[in-house]
Design a protein around this motif. Structure first.
Motif, short mmCIF file in Angstrom:
data_model
loop_
_atom_site.label_atom_id
_atom_site.label_comp_id
_atom_site.label_asym_id
_atom_site.label_seq_id
_atom_site.Cartn_x
_atom_site.Cartn_y
_atom_site.Cartn_z
N GLN A 54 24.81 52.33 34.39
CA GLN A 54 25.02 53.73 34.73
C GLN A 54 26.49 54.15 34.68
OE1 GLN A 54 22.34 55.59 35.12
NE2 GLN A 54 20.98 53.79 34.99
N ALA A 55 27.33 53.34 34.04
CA ALA A 55 28.75 53.68 33.98
C ALA A 55 29.34 53.18 32.66
CB ALA A 55 29.51 53.06 35.15
N SER A 56 30.41 53.84 32.22
CA SER A 56 31.09 53.46 30.97
C SER A 56 32.48 52.93 31.28
CB SER A 56 31.20 54.67 30.04
OG SER A 56 29.92 55.13 29.66
N THR A 57 32.95 52.00 30.46
CA THR A 57 34.30 51.46 30.61
C THR A 57 35.30 52.45 30.02
OG1 THR A 57 33.53 49.18 30.49
CG2 THR A 57 35.84 49.57 30.00
N GLU A 116 34.99 55.81 24.83
CA GLU A 116 34.65 54.99 25.99
C GLU A 116 33.69 53.91 25.53
OE1 GLU A 116 30.98 57.72 27.68
OE2 GLU A 116 32.93 57.82 28.67
N ILE A 117 33.48 52.92 26.38
CA ILE A 117 32.51 51.88 26.07
C ILE A 117 31.26 52.18 26.90
CG2 ILE A 117 32.07 49.40 25.94
CD1 ILE A 117 35.10 48.97 26.13
N ALA A 118 30.24 52.67 26.23
CA ALA A 118 29.02 53.08 26.91
C ALA A 118 28.16 51.87 27.27
CB ALA A 118 28.23 54.04 26.02
N PRO A 119 27.21 52.02 28.17
CA PRO A 119 26.30 50.92 28.52
C PRO A 119 25.60 50.37 27.28
CG PRO A 119 26.07 52.70 30.10
CD PRO A 119 26.96 53.21 29.02
N ASP A 148 34.09 54.47 34.65
CA ASP A 148 34.27 55.89 34.96
C ASP A 148 33.77 56.27 36.34
OD1 ASP A 148 31.57 55.72 34.49
OD2 ASP A 148 31.55 57.10 32.78
N ASN A 149 33.08 55.37 37.03
CA ASN A 149 32.67 55.63 38.42
C ASN A 149 33.69 55.06 39.41
OD1 ASN A 149 32.23 52.91 38.14
ND2 ASN A 149 30.07 52.95 38.72
N LYS A 150 34.89 54.73 38.91
CA LYS A 150 36.01 54.21 39.70
C LYS A 150 35.86 52.74 40.08
CE LYS A 150 37.60 58.37 39.62
NZ LYS A 150 38.67 58.72 38.64
#
Length: 248
Positions: A54-57, A116-119, A148-150
């Motif tokens: 649920q988050a991307s790098t 970004e690096i997506a899931p 991106d979720n910190k």
């Protein structure tokens, strides 16, 4: 019924293997393009997989080893990512190609700009480095991955003496044995081949010259011999004629 139980057991076992192997294989790693020879230069790929559903790098920080500073660090541009390079003063200057280096790259940071690096995906970040140390078997690059979720994941644990992989292993670059020549090995091989070819050509020319000289000497000797024989025959004939005239 028995077959169903076997299939179910096999599926559970396979899932267990995936769950165990998945996290261990999904950390930030570093691999050279070709070999990373001691004392030479190499291109390194920092591979960053996205481990979250649920988050991307959106950020990667790679810290370069302070105990073995590298005089040359050049990142390759990655579309959609901004690159920042940090340098620090060296306690002991490096001597590279006759020049004294007083600072070296300590950290490279890639920050997502439009990418970004997506899931379910990974990204490679190439860097050209050198000269690699000659007194080490490996280099450890501590990396920090930000989502991106910190959430921040620190891949900073060094390998243990027993060879067991830690929970959050740092990227480790294995160094190979030093090459005989760190630069221009192919050129030197070509030069050696040209030298051998030139030596063979000189030897062949010298041999041809010797044969030609020998042949010329033989021809001269034969010519002089024939001339001597002719002169001898002429002298004998002259003596005979002279004797006849006296008798008359």
């Amino acid at each position: 019924m028995k077959l169903s139980r076997i299939a179910l057991a096999g599926g559970v076992a396979a899932s267990t293997v995936l769950l165990i192997a998945g996290p261990a294989a999904a950390h930030v790693s570093v691999q050279p393009v070709g070999e990373a020879a001691k004392g030479g230069y190499a291109t390194l790929n920092f591979k960053v997989p996205n481990e979250r559903d649920q988050a991307s790098t959106v950020k990667l920080e790679v810290n370069f080893p302070a105990d073995h500073p590298l005089s040359s660090v050049t990142p390759q541009a990655v579309p959609g990512w901004k690159i920042d390079i940090a340098k620090s003063k060296l306690d002991k200057p490096l001597e590279v190609h006759g020049k004294k280096i007083t600072e070296a790259v300590s950290k490279v940071t890639w920050t997502a700009d439009e990418g970004e690096i997506a899931p379910g995906y990974f990204q490679q970040f190439p860097v050209s480095v050198g000269a690699l140390p000659e007194d080490a078997d490996q280099l450890v690059f501590k990396a920090i991955q930000t989502y991106d979720n910190k959430e921040v994941v620190r891949w900073i644990e060094e390998p243990t003496a027993g060879g067991e992989e830690p929970d959050s292993p740092a990227p480790v670059l294995k160094l190979t044995a030093a090459a005989e020549d760190h630069h221009g090995g192919a050129a030197d091989d070509a030069k050696k081949a040209d030298d051998h070819k030139a030596a063979d050509t000189d030897a062949s020319s010298e041999k041809s010259s010797t044969v030609a000289s020998s042949s010329s000497s033989d021809t001269t000797a034969r010519t002089l011999g024939i001339i001597g024989i002719v002169i001898g025959i002429g002298g004998i004939a002259f003596g005979v004629l002279a004797g006849r005239r006296r008798s008359a």
